[in-house]
Scaffold this active site. Structure first.
Site, PDB file in Angstrom:
ATOM      1  N   GLY C 148     -33.841  13.257 -24.705  1.00 40.46           N
ATOM      2  CA  GLY C 148     -33.048  12.297 -25.462  1.00 40.46           C
ATOM      3  C   GLY C 148     -33.349  10.875 -25.021  1.00 40.46           C
ATOM      4  N   CYS C 149     -32.890   9.921 -25.816  1.00 42.20           N
ATOM      5  CA  CYS C 149     -33.198   8.511 -25.546  1.00 42.20           C
ATOM      6  C   CYS C 149     -32.468   8.020 -24.296  1.00 42.20           C
ATOM      7  CB  CYS C 149     -32.882   7.662 -26.762  1.00 42.20           C
ATOM      8  SG  CYS C 149     -31.234   7.927 -27.460  1.00 42.20           S
ATOM      9  N   TYR C 150     -31.135   8.185 -24.272  1.00 44.91           N
ATOM     10  CA  TYR C 150     -30.407   7.798 -23.064  1.00 44.91           C
ATOM     11  C   TYR C 150     -30.930   8.551 -21.836  1.00 44.91           C
ATOM     12  CZ  TYR C 150     -26.657   5.465 -25.789  1.00 44.91           C
ATOM     13  OH  TYR C 150     -25.926   4.637 -26.596  1.00 44.91           O
ATOM     14  N   THR C 152     -33.782   9.641 -21.082  1.00 49.09           N
ATOM     15  CA  THR C 152     -35.050   9.115 -20.586  1.00 49.09           C
ATOM     16  C   THR C 152     -34.833   7.856 -19.758  1.00 49.09           C
ATOM     17  OG1 THR C 152     -36.269  10.032 -22.465  1.00 49.09           O
ATOM     18  CG2 THR C 152     -37.286   8.180 -21.310  1.00 49.09           C
TER      19      THR C 152
END
Lengths: 342, 342, 342, 342
Positions: C148-150, C152
């Site tokens: 996921g973005c967060y 990472t």
């Protein structure tokens, strides 16, 4: 105290109406309807109204709108035309912020809005609520058609030139730019932040619903049909309309003086000094329209710059201004807001 | 009517003060000074004030500030400390929106602000204008130190927990995000639109001037020093501060009830229902602080969310609130603004 | 040339994947599926791809995905888990940009995602695609769970401190801010421009789906469970994540040296010089993660600032990086994009 | 490899040039000058270039520009005209991104730019670098005048109609909207974020410096003078220009076919399908110009919509395109960038 009902309070014109009515000293807010959100506290949906509006949304059936003095329709197009008749017959005055009563030619309206009109006879008696043109008729209106946002900015910009008969009516250009709130509070992809931030585009160039409304207004000023090209654009800002108008003069005239004379005494139109470039934030959250007039290089083309807050002078604020006129109140009551800048 | 002077009216806190004072029913605006722009009409620099503020900027010499009842300093740091003495001696009360009188430890102030303090004796008598903490002392203040924007949002968020003695004071975290207007109206590269739009960054992590102010305030509540990590961030919006606070509880407690009890009756602090996420626009253009309290997964970490408009409750609005208290007016006079949303 | 299929190309991670794959010299784009928009040219929906992607969306049935070497799922959660089995059995490798294979504890996954998992046995074999942690396992992955973005941004920021065993694991704080594109391209009210511009708010404080993913990752680094408070915020920008991390050191250590040593040679992690404040636009449109480390006032609290582009290193770019690793290509192939600034 | 020097690399056109040149396979970047920041690493000022540009700014004296094959001037107006003579005499070709060589009538230039021209003889030989008009002359240019941003978007939009002789030349209207990066990276109040976000305004209506440049270009196409009204506006976005052009047809013509025929084969002009509304982000970070043509309600007014990225096709990208032509490279070399959207 004027007893006020609001039908459809969950869109941007609705919440803006509530912001203005919540502090209007002459009104008492009776009911706010929403089919989908009945039962919910208004301040739960709009936390900005916490402590200022204590009502809950109610169904239209529970709203007892016939006990109001005036009912605002902040609804999608096609709702007010179905409900206005019954209210008017009971002596309730109606202010429609949608387009149901704006176009006098019902066939034309049906073409642009794609539905059959439910109350053509009310169209005939409805008053178009641009106070700077129709203040007298507004006083006694039973059904008031509140102008669209683009039409307000564009008409106020063209008005002095057309009324004075100095404009080449065959080729008027209105290049208008709107903030995204003008598209409403519906969930749609093209108005998502990630779609409409940091970008700019025109839309509706082949034909926008505000075109016939503006044409009708300008023709009324001119006494004959006009040739108008109207191009709206979406701008990455929340509120505001900036209309840039291009007019060829048919005779030499002091345009600055013309505008100042025409709008002298108007509480909500500010003709700025020659050379000015009004910006939308100079009217943000207020009912003002600011206008500047230019003649680049002294030629025969006049450029008019006209800015409003689309949710105030372009919608809810002008509706309150019209209500004030209709009920004999001071026209500026509840509208003495200093624009918010920066 | 209270006679009011404003020193330094060309920055954002200055123009915001004018927006509020222009419609305050209890004040008469006497003079607005600007060395650089003396002679210019205020409304020429700020078209949003056209028709609302008719004054011109004057030089300090021409302002006759000693005939005012109160003078606001909306100046850079280091100005008020030079001029306050003379005004106070003549019976004029001073409200400083800058930092000159905020830090009681003059040596500490001089370290963070990089100048020698010109009026240490006024620091000693100055009252720190956070009404929710110091309302009584504010009433009689001759020199009022109006709190910084971050310190207002952060202190109001920590206050109930620290006063109640339930916070682990060794490791408080304040992660704060500000709109760009907080950086002022100076011409600088890093706050250009093209530099600060569509991006996000922290700044001042090694040490920000608001850190000692917040530490002093929290220590005052706790009765002892606290361990605070404070990280400010620049957010691509015009107005607003959002403080996210992280506190470890030292004992189990009903934090929602604690906050509600502490702020009951406060006109400008709104404790939202459990589970809320206040957003900055819910207070935009108003003097409100909205706060929500969470205990994620029921653990011992409390997350407090506290939002204000940095130019209002974080600057000009709180200054007017303090003026109202100092002069015995209704504390909300001139501040009954419904937040502008969207 | 690697034959590539994309399932679900109409969201932001999908179009970003197309932007990257369109210029990747080692791949051949075979098919892009969309149930709702089958038949439409991709470049009609995304004019930015005119002249670069000539495909039309096809139905999954017409896509012949089993003839691809690798299939990317840029779909909502719950789709890949239904289709991966069949592809894997035919020798097609799967990269899921959604969350279906990220959480190893299926029960935990089902709790947070609210559905029954369709392929628990694939969860067991799936590799979590954070190359800086798992590069070796990624090489042979048949099912790759793209982070996921967060997760990472947050994991890369904590990683060196946790691996080195110098962090107080009982109280880690991750305060993260995301651009609005992180919410996807679904039509929803709360991500409309007029709702999310010029405002700032936290969301999901009681619990966000990325919390268990981050906790799992940090626990893997630590060898035991960690105490993490994670608060995401919505920021008025299109792209970008800024994670601000707060860690108490358990021993004195050269944190700058620690980070530089850990990420030396990593092509997509840039440890900035001491004292830096990375901003999200310094990585915009690129696959970089930039990190800065601070110890305010020399105390025992470390503040880590970690920024990525949520659509690139936080989604499509990391997926391409993983594909490069899986197929033995140069890890940076197709990803040598200079960030776009301003 | 072409040896390249850049004079003045600290503004937005400079850093954009560096972004493009850093990945251009046919050039070797030799030197970047900056008087004020000599000695600083380029990547320190622009972190987006970390790892991509390893040079430091040098003084003009240290740059040894005469050893370059081509020198780009990304400087304020008035610099290139002083330095070009010496370089040209040594066989170095010059590409000026400022306005020094754009206007052939030196007296006219001096009037609009308020300075005496230092090299009128170079104006006489300079080639105006709009490849779609002047590709052949560009090949052998020693001094290339790279077009302004507005002039690029506006001229490409009018070009097919004027060349075909179907436009009423007496009354052309160009209503243009620019992102704020067009104002440069100078510290000024009016382009601060808090001044230019969430607002919209026209500027320079009495006369903007790009007016004579556009008039000259259009007159060149028409073979005679044209009557043009040009109004630029500032839009709250970082990059992008949207030009909306209004032309009265003097004869009936298939405008869509006209545009498609004229731009067939042009690598950087994309005539969109009839009915399209190009948005600026569809070209963001790329060298494309996208154009759509409308005839509202089938009348005689043509509305042309033309969008570019002001920093790429409107500045640095077009400069690289011109360099490619001048040095016989593939015209698209280093410019095959997929636009960044969202």
């Amino acid at each position: 105290m004027i007893k006020v009902g609001v039908v459809g309070g969950t869109g941007y014109t609705g919440v803006e109406l509530l912001r203005l009515l919540a502090r209007h000293p002459g009104v008492q807010l009776q009911a706010i309807t929403s089919r989908g959100d009945a039962g919910m506290a208004v301040a739960e949906m709009f936390p900005s109204l916490r402590g200022r509006v204590d009502l809950r949304f109610v169904t239209p059936a529970d709203a007892e709108l016939d006990r109001c003095d005036v009912v605002f329709f902040a609804t999608p197009n096609g709702i007010a035309m179905q409900q206005a008749r019954e209210l008017v017959d009971k002596g309730v005055r109606v202010i429609d912020l949608a387009a149901d009563f704006r176009i006098r030619d019902v066939a034309e309206w049906q073409k642009w809005y794609g539905m059959t009109h439910a109350a053509p006879e009310l169209v005939a008696e409805a008053v178009y609520g641009l106070p700077e043109r129709n203040r007298e008729q507004i006083r006694s209106a039973r059904v008031l058609a509140n102008p669209g946002c683009y039409p307000t900015a564009v008409q106020l910009g063209f008005l002095p030139l057309i009324e004075a008969g100095v404009a080449d009516l065959s080729h008027l250009v209105a290049d208008a730019k709107s903030g995204v709130s003008g598209a409403g509070r519906k969930a749609e992809v093209h108005t998502l932040f990630a779609e409409s931030a940091d970008t700019f585009k025109a839309y509706g160039v082949p034909g926008h619903r505000h075109l016939p409304e503006i044409r009708q207004g300008l023709a009324g000023m001119a006494g004959k049909a006009v040739g108008l090209t109207f191009v709206p654009h979406l701008t990455p800002m929340i509120r505001g309309i900036h209309a840039t108008l291009y007019v060829r003069l048919t005779q030499d005239v002091d345009v600055q003086g013309l505008f100042e004379a025409r709008y002298r005494g108007e509480p909500f139109v500010d003709v700025m000094p020659a050379g000015s470039h009004p910006e939308t934030r100079s009217v943000r959250a207020s009912n003002m329209c600011r206008i500047a007039v230019h003649r680049p290089q002294g030629g025969d083309i006049v450029v008019v710059l006209s800015v409003i807050d689309n949710l105030v002078k372009g919608a809810a604020g002008q509706a309150v201004q019209n209500m004030n006129i209709m009920f004999g109140l001071n026209e500026t009551l509840g509208l003495d807001i200093v624009p918010v800048s920066p």
